[in-house]
Scaffold this motif. Structure first.
Motif, PDB file in Angstrom:
ATOM      1  N   ASP A   1     -66.715-169.299  70.026  1.00  0.00           N
ATOM      2  CA  ASP A   1     -65.884-168.243  70.477  1.00  0.00           C
ATOM      3  C   ASP A   1     -64.817-167.974  69.495  1.00  0.00           C
ATOM      4  O   ASP A   1     -63.996-167.140  69.710  1.00  0.00           O
TER       5      ASP A   1
ATOM      6  N   HIS B   1     -65.253-165.055  69.148  1.00  0.00           N
ATOM      7  CA  HIS B   1     -65.047-164.579  70.464  1.00  0.00           C
ATOM      8  C   HIS B   1     -66.346-164.262  71.072  1.00  0.00           C
ATOM      9  O   HIS B   1     -66.581-163.189  71.528  1.00  0.00           O
ATOM     10  N   GLY B   2     -67.230-165.178  71.050  1.00  0.00           N
ATOM     11  CA  GLY B   2     -68.258-165.006  72.004  1.00  0.00           C
ATOM     12  C   GLY B   2     -69.589-165.393  71.522  1.00  0.00           C
ATOM     13  O   GLY B   2     -69.987-165.095  70.428  1.00  0.00           O
ATOM     14  N   ASP B   3     -70.253-166.067  72.396  1.00  0.00           N
ATOM     15  CA  ASP B   3     -71.570-166.529  72.056  1.00  0.00           C
ATOM     16  C   ASP B   3     -72.510-165.370  71.968  1.00  0.00           C
ATOM     17  O   ASP B   3     -73.307-165.250  71.066  1.00  0.00           O
TER      18      ASP B   3
END
Lengths: 272, 365
Positions: B171, B174-176
């Motif tokens: 993350d 910021h984010g898978d």
């Protein structure tokens, strides 16, 4: 063992054990309260904290902790006051956190994304001595609070209506628990990475639930799976030359698959 | 769940404030005398800001540079006849570039976009859509291009895994879920292209890039062709003497291993007969595998390396881990992907500072 010749591996191993114990300990309550995605949500709320710190010139990590804790409190208020389900409340906080982080960082001109990364994200490969202290303090705090409030939190997680009727202050207890989780996530993401800490809160517990019935046996087995997958995952990552975070998460997921299959087979025999 | 991509700045705001900051420094923005062929130009001018002076032939050409070294080359070549905008704001890591609507509009209006394909995926897409015919891919002119993972013995498997490793930093981006579209940005820019994009770290390549820019500018504004050619020649001379400085400065070193946090220095190492050892591969942000860290630690100890280099725009943690493990010191080696916020130096002075650090760290006389 060759692996222990390296200081950084020793630090990584200590951090892995701490995370393996603490994360499932908090996670078992979160799973029970249907807040499994809280870890990721709080990780993003922490972004707003860093954005705010960049804007105001205050220290980023404490700010991230404060904002994540506030986010946790708001989350509980949304859940209790607006008849919003846990997952929707999480979504609101989560998106608010991202939006706040991006917006505030944009306003804090010049300090761009990489600044955010270095304030917020760690990896088992790069755990420093100070990171270990931070983890240890968080761990002691979490265990301490669980020792004091464990019974009440347990009652709350099992059945909050019943807990309320027994005179427990469910909103405050809920806030306490969520704040605890938020702090664990922020400290964990800073030191060992967000994926690791938020996944190890949930996946071992989900795996344990496949074969256990009681809250306490779920906790114990979940904890065991947590510690085994973090340590084995780290060791495997070392020998396979892959990054540790995802290796550990896959091991825990593997435990889930094995136990889910076992549970399914056991129930099948039972029924038949 | 959805996640945001990496945070980025609103460029107008950022650039405006940087310009103000530099102005406040009382001429700090001007290039040092050794390098300044033109009147001082702010590192990047806001699109809304008045231009630094119209060229004699009319409105200045609008050149958009993908990141700092290309901006430097374009400014040196174009002088007052071009208005150069740098898409990557100071302090930002160019790999992470995300474009705002204003940036895309800028690309749409620019006379020329100078970029390196595969380095900044967001920009590649914008150019393909908005300005395919007005873009200058500087890689095409570079001789002796290096393979993406030349110094990296575990090569692609390593990186394949590190792509997953991003989840861990996960993350960070910021984010898978982002990985789908973000990954290419981080790690694959080398392997996708098969070419190490960090060409500007060989000064001679900067001279070549200047020549390319001059000939494209000359097509756009034939009346300025002579001045562009002069600008390019001046730049080439500067780069030649910078190269001579580096070659002389690194002729005798006690150690020729350059241990860096990410493998940005392939061209530099090749030019000056150094061997680059990267801890975390071509991308500055892939999560390093513990085995790779251990391998570098062993190498540092075996070869008696005394200095680990880290960069200005990326978290120095990984370099610090290796340094504390081995007792080595850490020094900055700036890959010049962008200027740090408020930096007053330019390409030449930063490369000179790099040389000084390499001389100190590698025992060069």
């Amino acid at each position: 063992m060759e692996l222990l010749d390296y200081d950084f591996m020793r630090r990584a191993l200590i951090a892995a054990v701490i995370v393996g114990v603490i994360a499932p300990l908090v996670g078992v309550f979160l799973v029970q309260r249907r807040l499994a995605l809280l870890g990721d949500g709080m990780g993003h709320v922490a972004l707003t904290g860093v954005g705010l710190a960049l804007l105001t010139g205050l220290a980023p990590i404490p700010m991230a902790l404060v904002v994540a804790a506030l986010g946790a409190i708001v989350l509980e208020l949304i859940r209790h006051r607006s008849r919003t389900a846990g997952d929707i409340a999480l979504a609101l906080i989560f998106y608010g956190g991202i939006a706040g982080g991006v917006l505030l960082t944009s306003l804090a001109t010049g300090t761009a994304s990489t600044a955010l990364n270095q304030y917020l994200f760690g990896s088992l490969s790069t755990v420093s001595v100070n990171d270990l202290y931070a983890l240890a303090v968080a761990a002691v705090g979490i265990v301490g609070i669980l020792v004091i409030f464990g019974k009440q939190l347990f009652a709350l997680s099992l059945d909050s209506d019943l807990a309320q009727s027994q005179g427990l202050r469910v909103v405050r207890l809920g806030m306490l628990l969520t704040v605890l989780a938020a702090i664990a996530v922020v400290v964990g993401m800073r030191t060992v990475g967000l994926l690791l800490v938020s996944a190890i809160m949930i996946v071992p517990i989900a795996a344990a639930q496949q074969v256990t019935r009681s809250f306490s046996s779920t906790t114990v087995i979940g904890l065991l799976i947590g510690v085994v997958s973090t340590t084995l995952g780290l060791i495997a990552a070392f020998f396979l030359d892959v990054p540790p975070g995802p290796t550990i998460v896959f091991l825990a997921l593997g435990a889930f698959i094995v136990l889910a299959t076992a549970g399914w087979l056991a129930r099948g025999r039972h029924a038949g | 769940m959805m996640s945001t991509r990496r945070v980025h700045l609103m460029p107008a705001l950022a650039l405006g404030s940087v310009a103000a900051l530099l102005a406040a420094c009382g001429g700090g923005s001007s290039a040092p005398p050794t390098t300044s062929a033109e009147p001082a130009t702010p590192p990047a001018s806001s699109p809304a800001a008045p231009t630094s002076g119209p060229s004699p032939t009319g409105a200045p050409l609008k050149v958009v540079a993908a990141f700092y070294p290309l901006q430097f080359a374009a400014q040196q070549v174009g002088g007052a006849a071009v208005e150069v905008v740098n898409l990557t704001p100071p302090g930002a890591e160019p790999h992470d570039l995300e474009l705002t609507a204003q940036d895309v509009a800028l690309i749409g209006e620019a006379d020329l976009i100078v970029y390196i394909p595969g380095f900044q995926p967001a920009l590649d897409e914008a150019i393909a859509q908005e300005a395919a015919d007005r873009s200058l891919d500087v890689l095409t002119a570079i001789p002796d291009q290096l393979e993406g993972h030349d110094d990296h013995d575990h090569g692609d498997e390593d990186h394949g895994d590190e792509d997953h490793g991003d989840e861990d930093h996960g993350d960070e981006d910021h984010g898978d879920e982002d990985h789908g579209d973000e990954d290419h940005g981080d790690e694959d820019h080398g392997s996708e292209m098969g070419i190490d994009p960090h060409v500007w770290l060989n000064p001679l390549n900067m001279g070549i890039i200047g020549g390319e820019i001059a000939s494209r500018l000359a097509e756009l504004a034939p009346e300025g062709a002579d001045s562009f050619a002069t600008g390019a020649a001046t730049l080439e001379q500067q780069m030649q003497s910078l190269n001579d400085e580096w070659a002389a400065g690194t002729a005798q070193c006690t150690n020729r291993l350059l241990v860096v946090s990410h493998e940005a220095f392939g061209y530099l190492a090749a030019q000056y007969d150094l061997t680059q050892v990267g801890i975390s591969g071509l991308s500055p942000e892939a999560e390093p595998s513990p085995a790779k860290v251990a391998e570098v630690v062993d190498l540092v100890e075996a070869e008696g390396v005394s200095t680990i280099y880290f960069e200005t725009l990326v978290d120095p943690r990984i370099a610090e881990v290796v340094a504390s493990e081995t007792g080595a010191q850490t020094l900055v080696l700036d890959p010049l992907e962008g200027l740090v916020e408020g930096a007053t130096g330019d390409y030449v002075t930063i490369m000179q500072a790099n040389l000084a650090n390499v001389q100190a760290g590698n025992g060069c006389t």
